[in-house]
Every structure is written in C-alpha cells, then in structure tokens.
Motif scaffolding. Sequence first.
Motif, PDB file in Angstrom:
ATOM      1  N   ALA A  37       0.810  -1.223   0.000  1.00 45.87           N
ATOM      2  CA  ALA A  37       0.000   0.000   0.000  1.00 45.87           C
ATOM      3  C   ALA A  37       0.840   1.269   0.000  1.00 45.87           C
ATOM      4  O   ALA A  37       0.294   2.367  -0.141  1.00 45.87           O
ATOM      5  N   GLN A  38       2.152   1.144   0.163  1.00 42.53           N
ATOM      6  CA  GLN A  38       3.056   2.301   0.227  1.00 42.53           C
ATOM      7  C   GLN A  38       2.608   3.304   1.303  1.00 42.53           C
ATOM      8  O   GLN A  38       2.658   4.509   1.103  1.00 42.53           O
ATOM      9  N   ASN A  39       2.137   2.748   2.403  1.00 44.33           N
ATOM     10  CA  ASN A  39       1.719   3.529   3.583  1.00 44.33           C
ATOM     11  C   ASN A  39       0.512   4.439   3.332  1.00 44.33           C
ATOM     12  O   ASN A  39       0.298   5.412   4.061  1.00 44.33           O
ATOM     13  N   VAL A  40      -0.257   4.133   2.296  1.00 42.26           N
ATOM     14  CA  VAL A  40      -1.477   4.892   1.997  1.00 42.26           C
ATOM     15  C   VAL A  40      -2.671   4.065   2.466  1.00 42.26           C
ATOM     16  O   VAL A  40      -2.906   2.954   1.966  1.00 42.26           O
ATOM     17  N   ILE A  41      -3.435   4.597   3.416  1.00 39.06           N
ATOM     18  CA  ILE A  41      -4.540   3.844   4.013  1.00 39.06           C
ATOM     19  C   ILE A  41      -5.531   3.352   2.959  1.00 39.06           C
ATOM     20  O   ILE A  41      -5.953   2.198   2.975  1.00 39.06           O
ATOM     21  N   ALA A  42      -5.898   4.249   2.042  1.00 35.94           N
ATOM     22  CA  ALA A  42      -6.934   3.902   1.059  1.00 35.94           C
ATOM     23  C   ALA A  42      -6.510   2.750   0.154  1.00 35.94           C
ATOM     24  O   ALA A  42      -7.362   2.046  -0.405  1.00 35.94           O
TER      25      ALA A  42
END
Length: 338
Positions: A37-42
């Motif tokens: 997710a590359q630290n992206v919540i969505a």
Amino acid sequence: MIFMVIFLSGLTNGLGRAVSAAIENSNADFFAISEDAQNVIAASSLTQKQVNELIKHKSGAVSPLNIQRAYVKQKNSTEKLDITYLAIDTGSFLSPEVTDGAKLSSGEHEIVLNDTYKEDGISVGDVVEDTASGIQLTVVGFTKGAFYGHVSAGYISFDTFNNIRKSSNPNYVLAYNVVAIQGQAQGGLNVSGVNIVNKDTIVNNLPGYEAEQTTIQMIIWVLIVITGAILGVFFYILTIQKQKQFGVMKAIGMKTKQIAGVLISQIMALSVTGVIFGTLLAYGLSKVLPSNMPFFFQGKDALVISMAFVAISVFGGILSIFRVGQVDPIITIGGNEQ
C-alpha cells in the motif's frame, strides 16, 4: 502583519487537520498496513486472517479500522452531504469521545457524527440515510475534530459498515484498511504481508497532505521574512530622520554602542507589542469562526512564529545601527548631514 502570518498558520493547521484529524486524534500509536500500500490507508487491504494474527499477538491493544467515502442525506431531503465513514469496533480505543449525545454502541445502524453536521440542521436522534444503500442511520452523538480527506467523518460499527457495503455489492467480503495499535509496536507483530508504521508516517502519506502543508509553510516563512524586513526598513528611515538627535547624543559623550542599545530595545518593544496583539487577535478570532472553517490555533506554532518575527526584526534593525555609527556630531548638528 504578524496577525496575518499567525492567522495563515492557523489556516495551515486547519487544512492539515481537515485531511488528517480523525487519524491524529485517535488513541493509536502505530498502524498495521499492507506491504503493497506504500503507507497509503486507502490502498491498503488486510484479510481477516492477518487481523486475527495481529489481535492474537497483542490482544486488547489493537483495533481494525475501515475508511469509506460516501454520501448521506437527511430524512425528507434530497441534498447529499459528503461523509467519510470510519468503521470501528465500538468498544475499542478508537471509539471517539462525544461532545453531545451518547457514545457509539453495538446498536443497529448507529452513527456518531462530527459536530460540523449540526450546521446542516442535524441533531441527536435524527435519522440520516446512506444514499448508496438506502440504509437509515440513527445519530446517537456528536464528536469534535473528526475529519478525513477534507470531509467530516461519521463513526459506525463494522456490522453497520458491512450492511452498507453488502447492500451495494452482495458479493462484498469484509476486509480491513488498517489495524490501529496502541502502545509499543514490538515483539510478536511480525505478520506476513503487513508493515507496522507510526502515526506520523500514516498522516504524511495521506493524499495531498504533505504537498499542501509544504506549500503553505513556505508562504508563511516568506511572509515572516517580508514582515521583519518591512520593520527593519521602517527603523532605518526613522534613524535617518533622527540623525540630529543622535549627533547631539554623541556630542554629549554617548557612545555608538549605547545608542545602538536604545535602537534595539525600541525594535524589540515594537515587535513584541505587535506579536502580542497579533497573537491575541488571531486567538480571539479562532473562538468565533464557524466549526466548518478549517482553522486551528496552535500555541506552539504561534510561539515559534513570534520568536522568528522578533529575531528577524532585530536582525533587520542592524542596518540602523550601521547608520548611527556613521553619524558625525559636528556635521550633523551643523545641519550638513546627507
């Protein structure tokens, strides 16, 4: 001008909180997020198995979280209102403190809304309808400062969230965006396909947050420098106008160092007075602005800006000291100064 800078700082904080307040205000210290997710919540999706492993390793200190953008409308109204659903375990540490009404419970189709919805005429006990599924949600309470992605948030249970998603997509299988972790994220939390990151990392990777904050912070510091430079020029002009007085002071034995001290004290007094009035005005304004206005006064930021403003103002006043040093009392008193 210092008021303008501090007010802009409040807008910067407000815009940042409009993106991230729901995450920043949570009692979580770390988040478990999918590796891809590359630290992206969505972009994150955790399976029930992964969540169960995290709960098993750190029982009582972890809580899953789902985030979903949606629309709701009031009963007997066609106007759609933006909302971000935050699906949580109702008894977990992610459950928000309420400012009005009751906390979220396991009751069917309950919701706790951000208090900005009060300005839309919504009250405790009212019913709002999810426009995609048609499910009606009973407003049991309001909380403060619940924003995500520039949209006011509403807290719901996972059962309610699951019902909403299944009404739109019967084949929907419950998955989780992230798992919030309270306390130290260490030892036994190594779950395949899952990264453990701190809260700041999550906030900085929210879409638009970092770019927005960097741009406005740059504007703030440019304004601080410009404001200090204006004050420095003001004192330079004032020094030129008072050359005769400085000439008299030198003639009676006053040293340049002493005159410089007087100038610096004047600059300090004026800049500190401006800082006090500007800060108080910005703070007072923050108390009367509407709740949907993205403004958040932070004392720490105001203090840093104030100290920088005073320092730059004093630095700008050094030009005046150089001018004082060039004053010749004989020429100046004789009226032949340039």
